[in-house]
Design a protein around this motif. Structure first.
Motif, PDB file in Angstrom:
ATOM      1  N   SER A  99      43.686 102.058  31.710  1.00 30.99           N
ATOM      2  CA  SER A  99      44.304 100.854  31.648  1.00 30.99           C
ATOM      3  C   SER A  99      43.208  99.620  32.176  1.00 30.99           C
ATOM      4  CB  SER A  99      45.472 100.859  32.309  1.00 30.99           C
ATOM      5  OG  SER A  99      46.516 101.673  31.606  1.00 30.99           O
ATOM      6  N   ASN A 100      42.785 100.120  33.338  1.00 27.98           N
ATOM      7  CA  ASN A 100      41.436  99.498  33.865  1.00 27.98           C
ATOM      8  C   ASN A 100      40.496  99.069  33.187  1.00 27.98           C
ATOM      9  OD1 ASN A 100      43.024  98.937  36.287  1.00 27.98           O
ATOM     10  ND2 ASN A 100      41.861 100.544  37.523  1.00 27.98           N
ATOM     11  N   MET A 117      48.697  99.402  26.752  1.00 25.13           N
ATOM     12  CA  MET A 117      49.470  99.930  27.848  1.00 25.13           C
ATOM     13  C   MET A 117      50.745 100.768  27.141  1.00 25.13           C
ATOM     14  SD  MET A 117      47.898  98.769  30.522  1.00 25.13           S
ATOM     15  CE  MET A 117      47.063  97.442  30.980  1.00 25.13           C
ATOM     16  N   LEU A 151      46.294  94.240  24.803  1.00 23.59           N
ATOM     17  CA  LEU A 151      46.328  95.028  26.023  1.00 23.59           C
ATOM     18  C   LEU A 151      47.742  95.483  26.280  1.00 23.59           C
ATOM     19  CD1 LEU A 151      44.724  92.870  28.674  1.00 23.59           C
ATOM     20  CD2 LEU A 151      43.949  95.239  27.918  1.00 23.59           C
ATOM     21  N   THR A 193      44.097  88.970  22.964  1.00 23.06           N
ATOM     22  CA  THR A 193      43.696  89.900  23.953  1.00 23.06           C
ATOM     23  C   THR A 193      44.841  90.339  24.746  1.00 23.06           C
ATOM     24  OG1 THR A 193      41.706  88.976  24.184  1.00 23.06           O
ATOM     25  CG2 THR A 193      42.364  90.220  25.960  1.00 23.06           C
ATOM     26  N   GLU A 194      45.847  89.551  24.976  1.00 19.38           N
ATOM     27  CA  GLU A 194      47.110  89.838  25.946  1.00 19.38           C
ATOM     28  C   GLU A 194      47.964  91.054  24.923  1.00 19.38           C
ATOM     29  OE1 GLU A 194      50.623  88.144  28.416  1.00 19.38           O
ATOM     30  OE2 GLU A 194      49.795  86.872  26.745  1.00 19.38           O
ATOM     31  N   ALA A 205      38.611  93.811  27.594  1.00 22.66           N
ATOM     32  CA  ALA A 205      39.129  92.726  27.206  1.00 22.66           C
ATOM     33  C   ALA A 205      38.400  91.512  27.752  1.00 22.66           C
ATOM     34  CB  ALA A 205      40.686  92.728  27.228  1.00 22.66           C
ATOM     35  N   LEU A 206      38.422  91.493  29.022  1.00 25.94           N
ATOM     36  CA  LEU A 206      37.748  90.275  29.967  1.00 25.94           C
ATOM     37  C   LEU A 206      36.453  90.144  29.396  1.00 25.94           C
ATOM     38  CD1 LEU A 206      38.185  88.409  31.970  1.00 25.94           C
ATOM     39  CD2 LEU A 206      37.124  90.138  33.931  1.00 25.94           C
ATOM     40  N   GLN A 223      41.456  96.562  30.375  1.00 21.94           N
ATOM     41  CA  GLN A 223      41.280  95.227  30.791  1.00 21.94           C
ATOM     42  C   GLN A 223      39.935  94.699  31.035  1.00 21.94           C
ATOM     43  OE1 GLN A 223      44.088  94.524  34.116  1.00 21.94           O
ATOM     44  NE2 GLN A 223      45.247  96.163  33.594  1.00 21.94           N
TER      45      GLN A 223
END
Length: 204
Positions: A189-190, A89, A85, A81-82, A196-197, A193
Motif C-alpha cells: 500500500s505504501n 487497497m 489507490l 489517482t485516488e 501515485a504521488l 501511494q
C-alpha cells in the motif's frame, strides 16, 4: 487745433497702449490655447487609462481562466489517482482475506512425501531470542530499561546471551504467516501511494 492736439497721444504712449493690447491679446490667446491643450491632454490621459484598465482586466480574466482550468485538471488527476489507490487497497484486502483463509490449512498439516497421508505438523518452536531478533529486524523498538512492559513483552525481549532468549516464545507458524500478510499489505500500500504521488508530480 488745440483740441485735436490734445487727442493725439505722444508716440511712446501709443506704443505702450499697443504693447498692452498685444500682451492682453496674447494672454487671452494663451489662456484659450492652454485650456484647449489641458482638456486635450486630459482626454488623452483618460483614454489611455481606460485602455490600460481594460487591458489589465482582460489579462486578469485570461489568467483566472487558465488557473481555473489548471486546477480542474489537477483535481481530475487527483481523483483518478485516488480511485486507482482505492482499487489497489481493495485488491490487497481481498488477497489478504484469501490468504487468511488458507493459514489453518498450511500450518496444521503436512505431507512427508508425495502420495503420503497428511499428518499434523510437528510442534514448531520459535525462541524468545528469535522473536526478539525478528522484531528488531523489522525496526520494532526494544523496551527501554526501567519501563513496565506486559509479561508477554518481557518474555519476547530477553537480553542477548541469556538463558531466557532460548525459551519458547509462544509464536506459531500461523502467527508469522498472519504477520507477513499484514506487513505485505502495509508495504504494498505504501509503495502504491508513493508511485501515485510520483505520477502526479510528473504530470504536474
Amino acid at each position: 487745433m488745440g483740441a485735436l492736439e490734445q487727442l493725439v497721444w505722444p508716440i511712446p504712449a501709443r506704443l505702450a497702449v499697443v504693447a498692452l493690447a498685444c500682451i492682453l491679446s496674447a494672454a487671452a490667446a494663451g489662456s484659450v490655447a492652454y485650456g484647449f491643450g489641458f482638456r486635450y491632454a486630459a482626454s488623452l490621459g483618460d483614454t489611455e487609462l481606460a485602455n490600460l484598465k481594460a487591458e489589465h482586466a482582460e489579462q486578469a480574466r485570461i489568467a483566472e481562466s487558465a488557473n481555473r482550468l489548471q486546477l480542474l485538471q489537477q483535481v481530475t488527476r487527483a481523483n483518478k489517482t485516488e480511485d486507482l489507490l482505492l482499487d489497489v487497497m481493495t485488491r490487497h484486502a481481498e488477497e489478504k482475506r484469501q490468504l487468511q483463509e488458507r493459514i489453518p490449512h498450511v500450518t496444521t498439516q503436512y505431507i512427508a512425501a508425495p502420495g503420503a497421508a497428511a499428518k499434523p505438523i510437528p510442534h514448531c518452536v520459535f525462541t524468545a531470542g528469535w522473536l526478539r531478533d525478528y522484531n528488531t529486524a523489522l525496526g520494532v523498538p526494544t523496551p527501554r530499561p526501567g519501563t513496565v512492559a506486559p509479561t508477554a513483552e518481557k518474555a519476547a525481549w530477553p537480553a542477548t546471551g541469556t538463558e531466557a532468549e532460548l525459551l519458547e516464545s509462544g509464536v506459531t507458524p500461523a502467527d508469522i504467516l498472519a504477520h507477513a500478510q499484514d506487513y505485505g499489505v502495509w508495504a504494498r500500500s505504501n509503495l502504491a501511494q508513493l508511485n501515485a504521488l510520483l505520477d502526479l508530480q510528473e504530470k504536474d
